[in-house]
Design an enzyme around this catalytic site. Sequence first.
Site, PDB file in Angstrom:
ATOM      1  N   ASN A 210       0.775  -1.230  -0.177  1.00  0.00           N
ATOM      2  CA  ASN A 210       0.060  -0.014  -0.087  1.00  0.00           C
ATOM      3  C   ASN A 210       0.918   1.139   0.118  1.00  0.00           C
ATOM      4  O   ASN A 210       2.244   1.225  -0.049  1.00  0.00           O
ATOM      5  CB  ASN A 210      -0.905   0.034   1.197  1.00  0.00           C
ATOM      6  CG  ASN A 210       0.006  -0.133   2.544  1.00  0.00           C
ATOM      7  OD1 ASN A 210       0.487   0.836   2.747  1.00  0.00           O
ATOM      8  ND2 ASN A 210      -0.383  -1.185   3.240  1.00  0.00           N
ATOM      9  N   LYS A 289       9.774 -16.685 -10.466  1.00  0.00           N
ATOM     10  CA  LYS A 289       8.831 -15.511 -11.061  1.00  0.00           C
ATOM     11  C   LYS A 289       7.805 -16.426 -11.588  1.00  0.00           C
ATOM     12  O   LYS A 289       7.884 -17.299 -12.702  1.00  0.00           O
ATOM     13  CB  LYS A 289       9.627 -14.687 -12.097  1.00  0.00           C
ATOM     14  CG  LYS A 289       9.102 -13.714 -12.557  1.00  0.00           C
ATOM     15  CD  LYS A 289       9.939 -12.696 -13.422  1.00  0.00           C
ATOM     16  CE  LYS A 289       9.099 -11.712 -14.001  1.00  0.00           C
ATOM     17  NZ  LYS A 289       9.681 -11.133 -15.224  1.00  0.00           N
ATOM     18  N   PRO A 305      -2.262 -12.085  10.449  1.00  0.00           N
ATOM     19  CA  PRO A 305      -2.613 -11.650  11.988  1.00  0.00           C
ATOM     20  C   PRO A 305      -2.599 -10.207  11.897  1.00  0.00           C
ATOM     21  O   PRO A 305      -1.896  -9.600  11.351  1.00  0.00           O
ATOM     22  CB  PRO A 305      -1.407 -12.150  12.784  1.00  0.00           C
ATOM     23  CG  PRO A 305      -0.197 -12.527  11.494  1.00  0.00           C
ATOM     24  CD  PRO A 305      -0.836 -12.507  10.323  1.00  0.00           C
ATOM     25  N   ASP A 306      -3.292  -9.782  13.271  1.00  0.00           N
ATOM     26  CA  ASP A 306      -3.510  -8.572  13.673  1.00  0.00           C
ATOM     27  C   ASP A 306      -2.486  -8.276  14.858  1.00  0.00           C
ATOM     28  O   ASP A 306      -2.395  -8.677  15.818  1.00  0.00           O
ATOM     29  CB  ASP A 306      -4.890  -8.235  14.309  1.00  0.00           C
ATOM     30  CG  ASP A 306      -5.367  -6.685  14.458  1.00  0.00           C
ATOM     31  OD1 ASP A 306      -4.207  -6.087  14.731  1.00  0.00           O
ATOM     32  OD2 ASP A 306      -6.232  -6.230  14.035  1.00  0.00           O
ATOM     33  N   PHE A 323      -4.156   2.975  15.412  1.00  0.00           N
ATOM     34  CA  PHE A 323      -4.717   3.878  14.467  1.00  0.00           C
ATOM     35  C   PHE A 323      -5.804   3.586  13.885  1.00  0.00           C
ATOM     36  O   PHE A 323      -5.940   2.502  13.284  1.00  0.00           O
ATOM     37  CB  PHE A 323      -3.733   4.369  13.646  1.00  0.00           C
ATOM     38  CG  PHE A 323      -2.599   5.402  14.120  1.00  0.00           C
ATOM     39  CD1 PHE A 323      -1.659   5.181  15.130  1.00  0.00           C
ATOM     40  CD2 PHE A 323      -2.642   6.746  13.615  1.00  0.00           C
ATOM     41  CE1 PHE A 323      -1.218   6.299  15.651  1.00  0.00           C
ATOM     42  CE2 PHE A 323      -1.831   7.805  14.135  1.00  0.00           C
ATOM     43  CZ  PHE A 323      -0.936   7.378  14.961  1.00  0.00           C
ATOM     44  N   LYS A 337     -13.231  -0.319  17.581  1.00  0.00           N
ATOM     45  CA  LYS A 337     -11.728  -0.906  17.412  1.00  0.00           C
ATOM     46  C   LYS A 337     -11.245  -0.688  18.699  1.00  0.00           C
ATOM     47  O   LYS A 337     -10.399  -1.786  18.943  1.00  0.00           O
ATOM     48  CB  LYS A 337     -10.887  -0.376  16.335  1.00  0.00           C
ATOM     49  CG  LYS A 337     -11.018  -1.062  14.997  1.00  0.00           C
ATOM     50  CD  LYS A 337     -10.337  -0.246  13.846  1.00  0.00           C
ATOM     51  CE  LYS A 337     -11.186  -0.726  12.590  1.00  0.00           C
ATOM     52  NZ  LYS A 337     -10.622   0.128  11.456  1.00  0.00           N
ATOM     53  N   LYS A 341      -9.871  -4.494  19.930  1.00  0.00           N
ATOM     54  CA  LYS A 341      -8.504  -4.850  19.686  1.00  0.00           C
ATOM     55  C   LYS A 341      -7.726  -4.638  21.195  1.00  0.00           C
ATOM     56  O   LYS A 341      -6.761  -4.619  21.447  1.00  0.00           O
ATOM     57  CB  LYS A 341      -7.708  -3.842  18.807  1.00  0.00           C
ATOM     58  CG  LYS A 341      -8.232  -4.084  17.723  1.00  0.00           C
ATOM     59  CD  LYS A 341      -7.130  -3.587  16.664  1.00  0.00           C
ATOM     60  CE  LYS A 341      -7.628  -3.899  14.861  1.00  0.00           C
ATOM     61  NZ  LYS A 341      -6.627  -3.758  14.035  1.00  0.00           N
TER      62      LYS A 341
HETATM   63  O1  C5P Z   1      -8.285  -3.060  11.804  1.00  0.00           O
HETATM   64  P1  C5P Z   1      -7.453  -1.861  11.305  1.00  0.00           P
HETATM   65  O2  C5P Z   1      -6.601  -2.419  10.175  1.00  0.00           O
HETATM   66  O3  C5P Z   1      -8.497  -0.706  10.669  1.00  0.00           O
HETATM   67  O4  C5P Z   1      -6.899  -1.405  12.372  1.00  0.00           O
HETATM   68  C1  C5P Z   1      -5.730  -0.503  12.446  1.00  0.00           C
HETATM   69  C2  C5P Z   1      -4.906  -0.569  13.686  1.00  0.00           C
HETATM   70  O5  C5P Z   1      -4.375  -1.797  13.750  1.00  0.00           O
HETATM   71  C3  C5P Z   1      -3.658   0.216  13.385  1.00  0.00           C
HETATM   72  O6  C5P Z   1      -3.213   0.783  14.413  1.00  0.00           O
HETATM   73  C4  C5P Z   1      -2.522  -0.733  12.337  1.00  0.00           C
HETATM   74  O7  C5P Z   1      -1.176  -0.452  12.716  1.00  0.00           O
HETATM   75  C5  C5P Z   1      -2.937  -2.226  13.471  1.00  0.00           C
HETATM   76  N1  C5P Z   1      -3.002  -3.303  12.474  1.00  0.00           N
HETATM   77  C6  C5P Z   1      -2.075  -4.343  12.852  1.00  0.00           C
HETATM   78  N2  C5P Z   1      -1.925  -5.461  12.396  1.00  0.00           N
HETATM   79  C7  C5P Z   1      -2.963  -5.817  11.161  1.00  0.00           C
HETATM   80  C8  C5P Z   1      -3.828  -4.892  10.716  1.00  0.00           C
HETATM   81  C9  C5P Z   1      -3.693  -3.451  11.562  1.00  0.00           C
HETATM   82  O8  C5P Z   1      -1.190  -4.073  13.676  1.00  0.00           O
HETATM   83  N3  C5P Z   1      -2.536  -6.736  10.735  1.00  0.00           N
END
Ligand code: C5P
Length: 398
Positions: A210, A289, A305-306, A323, A337, A341
């Site tokens: 991104n 490739k 993973p988050d 954020f 959120k 979270k």
């Molecule tokens: O759920 P969302 O992507 O909107 O959440 C954003 C927040 O979660 C940001 O602080 C981002 O750095 C963190 N994030 C993360 N790992 C991910 C997705 C988001 O730490 N896979």
Amino acid sequence: MSNLSGQKIIVGVTGGIAAYKSCELIRRLADRGALVKVVMTPGAEAFVTPLTFQALSGSPVHTDLLDPEAEAGMGHIELARWADKIVIAPATANFLARLSQGRAEDLLSTVCLAAKADISVAPSMNQAMWINAATQKNLSLIEQLGINIVGPDSGDQACGDIGLGRMTEPMKIIAALELDSASNPLTGKKVVITAGPTLEALDPVRYLSNHSSGKMGYAIAMASVRAGAETVLVSGPVNLDCPLGVKRIEVTSCAEMQSAAMAEAAKADVFIATAAVADYRPEQASPQKIKKHGNEMAIKLVRNPDILAKVAALGDHLFCVGFAAESEKLIENASKKLISKNLNLIVANDISDQSIGFGSDENAVTLIGPDFELELGKSHKRLIARKILEVIGEEITK
Ligand code: C5P
């Protein structure tokens, strides 16, 4: 009593019309019990005489790098050692350029190069000179050196223009110096910050990613170092230099960012997730490739993973900040959120306003905690970063 009382402060004056405001700055610093010495560049002497500053500071004014008499007294190295703080007001575009390059061609730039003291600059110049890309580039170099930039303000200029570039009023400069000298709750704490994008490989040459520039996270890292915190930046690939005093761990994928963040956060006090982590990654990265064939191609993506949620689950010893970039129902979605979270603070920004956010130097955010909401107007990411850390400092001492 002001925390500037007893502090040894060099006021550097460079050649801009705002030099007349330095008289007020010196007076007010002296009122607060600061010990002031003035260093002027040759350009500054065209606006105000050294005698004026001598009378106001009660001390001889220093103007010359190559003056044998001055060097026999308090020479440039002695001056640099003497100072607890250096504040350059006004700081012209030319002086900022010299400072950004570490030049030592006049007394003031030489003192800055030799000093260990905290340096602040109050820029002052015509609005077109301020927005010029060269000045902005010099300012980011100066920021990376850990120098504090105070202002400038917007408004009528001596040249008749209207815009950003007016030197900030002396009392605001003093407030910034006092804030910098205040004991900070983050001093000695460990702050871990994720920043930038992640790159998820499709094959050895292609990836999903991104447009995150990393600027917000890097601005937070700079503010964190200034606050006296041990600062670790876990950064995806960005086009930014590592700020002075920050430990940077460079990562590429979400998996790499996760393992570095978890390892660093285990012993941290504050975790701030500014990274734009890719939500999905290709199920498999091809070792070769991928060749083109046919008109269509399907790639199976799997959820990443988050990182933030996983770090937040490490325990209550960590103050966790996320954020939330939202295009609708900003407060409602960000508040959800905060809870889902398990965060202490969420920084919400409205990405429907295209003049701010990704890649831009400015942002407008709302800070949301469990029992408060604080809207910060459109402002430079550097100032937003400082405000975020100020709020974190207040929250961790509650
Ligand atoms: O759920 P969302 O992507 O909107 O959440 C954003 C927040 O979660 C940001 O602080 C981002 O750095 C963190 N994030 C993360 N790992 C991910 C997705 C988001 O730490 N896979």
